[in-house]
Every structure is written in C-alpha cells, then in structure tokens.
Design an enzyme around this catalytic site. Structure first.
Site, short mmCIF file in Angstrom:
data_model
loop_
_atom_site.label_atom_id
_atom_site.label_comp_id
_atom_site.label_asym_id
_atom_site.label_seq_id
_atom_site.Cartn_x
_atom_site.Cartn_y
_atom_site.Cartn_z
N ASN A 11 31.59 35.66 37.70
CA ASN A 11 31.54 35.46 36.25
C ASN A 11 32.67 36.27 35.65
O ASN A 11 32.56 37.49 35.52
CB ASN A 11 30.18 35.94 35.70
CG ASN A 11 30.12 35.86 34.18
OD1 ASN A 11 31.02 35.30 33.54
ND2 ASN A 11 29.08 36.45 33.59
N TRP A 12 33.73 35.57 35.31
CA TRP A 12 34.92 36.27 34.79
C TRP A 12 34.74 36.74 33.35
O TRP A 12 35.59 37.46 32.83
CB TRP A 12 36.14 35.36 34.88
CG TRP A 12 36.67 35.19 36.28
CD1 TRP A 12 36.22 35.81 37.41
CD2 TRP A 12 37.77 34.36 36.68
NE1 TRP A 12 36.97 35.41 38.49
CE2 TRP A 12 37.93 34.52 38.07
CE3 TRP A 12 38.63 33.50 36.01
CZ2 TRP A 12 38.92 33.85 38.79
CZ3 TRP A 12 39.61 32.83 36.72
CH2 TRP A 12 39.75 33.01 38.10
N LYS A 13 33.68 36.27 32.70
CA LYS A 13 33.46 36.60 31.28
C LYS A 13 34.72 36.27 30.48
O LYS A 13 35.44 35.35 30.85
CB LYS A 13 33.03 38.07 31.15
CG LYS A 13 31.86 38.40 32.08
CD LYS A 13 31.20 39.72 31.82
CE LYS A 13 30.05 39.90 32.81
NZ LYS A 13 29.30 41.12 32.57
N GLU A 169 19.60 40.04 36.49
CA GLU A 169 20.63 40.98 36.07
C GLU A 169 20.02 42.03 35.14
O GLU A 169 19.88 41.78 33.93
CB GLU A 169 21.75 40.24 35.33
CG GLU A 169 22.47 39.21 36.17
CD GLU A 169 23.90 38.97 35.68
OE1 GLU A 169 24.80 39.00 36.52
OE2 GLU A 169 24.10 38.79 34.47
N GLY A 235 30.57 40.30 38.09
CA GLY A 235 31.41 40.40 36.90
C GLY A 235 32.73 41.07 37.24
O GLY A 235 33.61 40.48 37.86
N GLY A 236 32.87 42.34 36.85
CA GLY A 236 34.14 43.06 36.98
C GLY A 236 34.81 42.93 38.34
O GLY A 236 36.03 42.70 38.42
P1 13P Z 1 29.36 43.48 36.39
O1 13P Z 1 29.48 43.02 37.82
O2 13P Z 1 30.70 43.73 35.75
O3 13P Z 1 28.40 44.60 36.24
O4 13P Z 1 28.75 42.24 35.57
C1 13P Z 1 27.62 41.60 36.05
C2 13P Z 1 27.40 40.37 35.27
O5 13P Z 1 27.07 40.41 34.11
C3 13P Z 1 27.60 39.09 35.97
O6 13P Z 1 27.14 38.02 35.20
#
Ligand code: 13P
Length: 252
Positions: A11-13, A169, A235-236
């Site tokens: 999830n690149w956001k 999550e 995410g990150g």
């Molecule tokens: P992080 O891996 O950056 O904590 O984010 C998790 C997330 O929200 C994936 O959808």
C-alpha cells in the site's frame, strides 16, 4: 485445514512521482522474477495505476487500488468507480483503511457499501479492520474489530466474503515503527477467523487474513509464521524495492 496462499500487498498510500514509481516497480518486478513464495500485489495511488499496469504486464504481480467509490457511476466529482478499476486491470481494492476511516470519516456503513460495490464488480476487497491504542488499552480490541467486521457481514452477507481478503491493522502500529508482536497479531487474527466461522466455517477456513502495521523485513518472518497470519499489507517498507522483496521472501 485449507492451505491458504500467502498474499503480500504493497500500500503505497499517497507517495511517489512518475520518477520514483518507475524504478521502484522495476526493482520489485526484477526481485519477483527470481521467485517469491507468495502472491504479490501493488496498490499505487490511482494516478499511477495505468503506468503500474503497463510496467507490470507480463509479471505475476497483481494490481490493486487503495479506495473506491460506493457508487456505480455518474455525478460524483473526484470519485473513482469500481468499473474503472476493473477496466485498468485491478484485481484488488483496499477498503476501509484506518486512514480512510479516521481522517476521512468513513463509517462502518460506508465501508460496507464500498465492499459490496467491489464484490459486485468482480474486484477482491481487502477489508481493513483494527483498533486504536485507546481501544486496546481499554481492553476493547475484540469489540472494535467485531463491530467493524459485523457491519460488513450484515450488509454484504457472509457469502461475499468468499471473494474477499481481510487485513488486521492495529492503528497504533501503522507508520509508527511499533509493530504488534506475533502473539498479539495472531490473537486478533484467530478472533477474526472465529467470528467468520460463526457464519460459515468454510469461508473462515479459506479466508486470507493479512497483518499490517510497521512490517519490515526484520519482523515479517516471525509474523508470517503464525497459524492465522496469511501475509501482510505493507506501507512504508513497500516504497523500497529491496526491503519489500525481502518481506515477500519471508513468506516461505
Ligand atoms: P506501515 O507499514 O507504514 O506501518 O503502514 C501499514 C499500512 O497502513 C498498510 O496499509
């Protein structure tokens, strides 16, 4: 017990530019070519879906989106429909991410409508659930997760979950570097599976339940080794090709 195929989804956001997305995708595609013991999916921002689809064509990597409109089409300025995502080759769509729930005020009911829209259109929803730190500290983790899950089960019916993925999550672990321990995560994953089993044991058994929240190459193996953890939503760490590939490899 059914053997569930592990899924690792990025999830690149709201990150990236054309300049960074291209080398990142090339790096991930190259790493995946060497063989990954999991299904890999990339969920870029909408604006990079077409570019991502092109760069991933010919690979085994699946495409996903981060959100979708609950409406089919029409006068909804700024929204993206499930049919449009399908059109671009998306297989997955993230629904009810905690950032959508908490920053953009998506209610359980709205999340359920998006889930149904996705399923109706032939997209696989990755339904996100998870408690905030205050919920956990008040001993209300299961209550919160059950409420989020039940809202969708009631609206969409348990049958539609046979075409879905769930991501647990915990909000306090997202982007904080504070990962849930493998036991903390396993406990909630088992709870989610049990909750589904109250309605349909087959659906519960086959459900892939991903963990998300500060997953890194260093902790992915421990998390993925747990009985009810069937992959991750990253995410990150998914913004760095090598780190992300290492996470995918940890699915062994
Ligand atoms: P992080 O891996 O950056 O904590 O984010 C998790 C997330 O929200 C994936 O959808």
């Amino acid at each position: 017990m059914t053997k569930r195929q592990v899924l690792v989804a990025a999830n690149w956001k709201m990150n990236g530019t054309l300049q960074t997305v291209r080398p990142l995708l090339k790096g991930i595609a190259a790493g995946c070519k060497e063989g990954i013991p999991a299904e890999v999916a990339i969920c870029p921002p909408f604006i990079y879906l077409a570019e991502t689809a092109t760069l991933l064509s010919g690979s085994d990597i699946s495409l996903g989106a981060q959100n979708v409109s609950e409406h089919a089409s029409g006068a909804h300025t700024g929204e993206i429909s499930a049919a449009m995502l399908k059109d671009l080759g998306c297989k997955y769509v993230i629904i009810g991410h905690s950032e959508r729930r908490h920053i953009y005020g998506e209610s359980d009911a709205a999340v359920a409508r998006k889930f149904m829209r996705a399923v109706q259109t032939g997209l696989i929803p990755i339904l996100c659930v998870g408690e905030e730190l205050s919920d956990r500290e008040a001993g209300q983790t299961e209550e919160v997760v059950a409420r989020q899950l039940d809202a969708v089960i009631q609206a969409a019916s348990i049958g539609s979950f046979s075409k879905a993925v769930i991501a647990y999550e915990p909000v306090w672990a997202i982007g904080t570097g504070r990962v849930a321990t493998q036991d903390q995560a396993q406990e909630v994953h088992a709870f989610i599976r049990l909750r589904l089993a109250r309605h349909d044991s087959g659906v519960a058994d086959r459900m892939r339940i991903l963990y998300g929240g500060s997953v890194k190459a260093a902790n992915a193996g421990d998390l993925f080794s747990m009985a009810d953890i069937d992959g991750g939503l990253i995410g990150g760490a998914s913004l760095q090709a090598e780190e992300f590939i290492e996470i995918c490899r940890a699915a062994e």
